[in-house]
Design an enzyme around this catalytic site. Structure first.
Site, PDB file in Angstrom:
ATOM      1  N   GLN A  75       0.600  -0.694  -0.228  1.00 31.92           N
ATOM      2  CA  GLN A  75       0.411  -0.001   0.119  1.00 31.92           C
ATOM      3  C   GLN A  75       0.450   1.165   0.218  1.00 31.92           C
ATOM      4  OE1 GLN A  75      -3.112   0.566   2.829  1.00 31.92           O
ATOM      5  NE2 GLN A  75      -4.006  -1.636   1.741  1.00 31.92           N
ATOM      6  N   ARG A  76       2.239   0.881  -0.257  1.00 29.62           N
ATOM      7  CA  ARG A  76       3.517   2.237   0.103  1.00 29.62           C
ATOM      8  C   ARG A  76       2.287   3.244  -0.743  1.00 29.62           C
ATOM      9  NH1 ARG A  76       7.256   0.623   1.315  1.00 29.62           N
ATOM     10  NH2 ARG A  76       6.951  -1.517   2.194  1.00 29.62           N
TER      11      ARG A  76
END
Ligand code: G3D
Ligand code: MG
Length: 189
Positions: free
Chosen positions: A76-77
């Protein structure tokens, strides 16, 4: 109630006697770590699922003067900036690891170390559950602690606790640690 729920509420009751403040906890870990299992008994009517437009789910439980935000991290960077605000004013981080998932030890370690560096989590005590210890393939908590370099965490209280979210074993010990390290600390503030 599950062991987790019982331990949780007994911690909260102690805390309630010492502060008017809400206890804010975030429960994080990769998907499949066991977070929902830990919360299963708590998550009946009280849980709302917030689905921010950025496309991630946060389960939010408000009960007994506690606000608990729960969500999966990893991969989920790009959307991380959007969920950072949910870390504000956190009193305690609970981080759950699947002790059997050796393939993802590196990934979960990276996520944890990045969380530890978050401005909003500076100095926040962290309880790590080395979960799924009921399975024969689980790595011992001591090995996981070494892999995570926990001994380098000097700016906060931390604890790693072997547990099984399914059987409840070890969960109460983790809650006792919270009670001794969060509740008592708040009383001193
Ligand atoms: P998450 O919410 O962190 O994504 P879940 O994880 O709570 O959904 O758990 C993922 C899977 O691991 C579930 O299996 C769950 O039953 C299992 N699990 C969680 N904790 C334990 C544990 O302590 N021991 C064992 N043996 N299994 C555990 P399924 O098959 O439903 O996907
Ligand atoms: Mg889940």
């Amino acid at each position: 109630l599950s062991h987790f729920a019982q331990g949780f509420f007994s911690v909260l009751q102690k805390l309630k006697g010492t502060t008017e403040q809400e206890l804010r906890i975030v429960l994080l870990g990769l998907d499949n770590a066991g977070k929902t299992t830990l919360l299963k008994q708590l998550s009946s009517e009280d849980v709302n699922t917030i689905t921010p437009t950025q496309g991630f789910n946060i389960k939010s439980l408000t009960s007994h003067g506690m606000k608990l935000n729960v969500w999966d991290i990893g991969g989920q960077r790009k959307i991380r900036p959007f969920w950072k605000k949910y870390l504000e004013n956190t009193d305690l981080l609970i981080y759950v690891i699947d002790s059997t998932d050796k393939k993802r030890f590196e990934e979960t370690g990276l996520e944890l170390s990045e969380l530890i560096d978050e401005e909003n989590l500076k100095g926040v005590p962290v309880l790590i559950f080395a979960n799924k210890q009921d399975l024969a393939t689980a790595s011992p908590a001591s090995e996981i602690a070494e892999g995570l370099n926990l001994h380098t965490y000097r700016d906060r209280a931390w604890q790693i606790q072997a547990c099984s979210a399914v059987s409840g074993e070890g969960v109460q010990d983790g809650m006792n640690w919270i009670s001794n390290n969060i509740v008592n600390k708040k009383r001193d503030d």
